[in-house]
Write a protein that holds these residues in place. Sequence first.
Motif, PDB file in Angstrom:
ATOM      1  N   LYS A  97     -23.674  45.299  25.598  1.00 20.52           N
ATOM      2  CA  LYS A  97     -24.314  44.169  24.294  1.00 20.52           C
ATOM      3  C   LYS A  97     -24.109  42.995  25.788  1.00 20.52           C
ATOM      4  O   LYS A  97     -23.083  43.338  25.899  1.00 20.52           O
TER       5      LYS A  97
ATOM      6  N   SER B 236     -23.739  39.261  26.291  1.00 22.80           N
ATOM      7  CA  SER B 236     -23.808  38.210  25.552  1.00 22.80           C
ATOM      8  C   SER B 236     -23.351  36.692  26.653  1.00 22.80           C
ATOM      9  O   SER B 236     -23.073  37.075  27.809  1.00 22.80           O
TER      10      SER B 236
ATOM     11  N   ASP C 238     -31.245  40.304  20.654  1.00 22.12           N
ATOM     12  CA  ASP C 238     -29.839  40.989  21.309  1.00 22.12           C
ATOM     13  C   ASP C 238     -30.679  41.506  22.491  1.00 22.12           C
ATOM     14  O   ASP C 238     -31.100  42.856  22.150  1.00 22.12           O
TER      15      ASP C 238
ATOM     16  N   TYR D 284     -29.084  45.075  25.178  1.00 22.30           N
ATOM     17  CA  TYR D 284     -28.675  46.382  25.016  1.00 22.30           C
ATOM     18  C   TYR D 284     -29.340  47.071  25.832  1.00 22.30           C
ATOM     19  O   TYR D 284     -30.284  46.947  26.997  1.00 22.30           O
TER      20      TYR D 284
END
Length: 406
Positions: A295, A297, A319, A321
């Motif tokens: 993921k 960040s 988000d 991924y």
Amino acid sequence: MMSVIAVQSVKMVTANMLLSVFFVSGALAACPYNPGLFITAPKNMEALSGSCLRIPCNFRAKPDEEFKSARKTFGVWIKSSKDFAKYPQNVIFNSSWEHNLYPMKITGDLSQKNCTTLFSSLITKHTDTYYFRIENWPFRSTAECDPLQITVRGSAPRPRIEISGDLKEKESVTISCSASTPCPHSPPKLTWNLQQDPHNNIEENTDQTFTTKIQKTITLSDTHDGFTISCSATYPVNEGREVKTAEERKTLSVSYAPKNTSVSISPSGLVSAGSWVNLTCSSRAKPPASFSWFKNSKDGAIRVAKGKFYSVSVTSVTDDYHCVVTNVLGNQTSSWINLRSAENSDSSLIWASALGGIILILIIIICLAVCIRCCKTKHQTPQQPQSQGAEVLDMPGSWDVVRNQF
């Protein structure tokens, strides 16, 4: 009790001794302890019906025997029985005879102890055990301990496919296809699907037999995995009037690093915040690979799960991924996939629409300003006087001079 055990032990020893005597006597009966002649030749040979067989052969006599190379020497081949004296009718070839029962010819120099023989026009009935004999008067002896088993087959033997090197991508390997060549005068022709008209090489083996071979060096890739190599050997028989063919196939199993790695999402449409979606990572790899999920960040990509599948809850923020597939030969990373909720998508749409409206208004204002400026510039530009047949004077004050004339 001890006496019984002792008696049994004596019986076992006696039985073992009797078995040993039996096998030793059998071995001695099959092969005399001091034969007068020995030959060096293959123990078993295979040939093709309608073709020939070259028998590589060298002999040596016992040191104390009176073999003299200066004397006339004859070579004899005996079928089935090694006992020449008892079964003279089993002689199928004698180099001193003008006509022989079998089409054989000694091509070696017997005076140099070379008994190489060419056996022609073979048929399946020629399958048998053969013994070689030397007649070098007064020396005469049969190689009783060195029988030659010849098997004549009606169908061509299949070629052999061999690969040297590791079957891994980016590795160079040499692939060869070879066929036994019992008759070097009529060797087989090898063909395969790796190249057209490959060059056939005839190689001599350590036992003086021959092999026909073709080979090619290739650099492996994942596309070679599952590729089937087919090689055919075509033998001419009956003096080239016919051919007999056999084929061999071998499928390559090539190892390679992960390829075509991608991520899919289910359900694929927009979902509300708090809903769960399933991510699937797909890839080709051999041997099998492991899967890891990362993921995005503010501190970079962090691993959040392992396995081919990953379930995640959609949040109100976007988000990102991706998955990484790894095996012993390497790894490959998929592209990022964005997860966002329907609410987040609607908000983004509103902002995008507002931004688009502002840009449109600015474009309109700029266009109006340009048009107004163009109109003013045109209105302020003086018209040039037009006169037929009169030359326009560009000199300063020329217009005043003309006006005063009127």
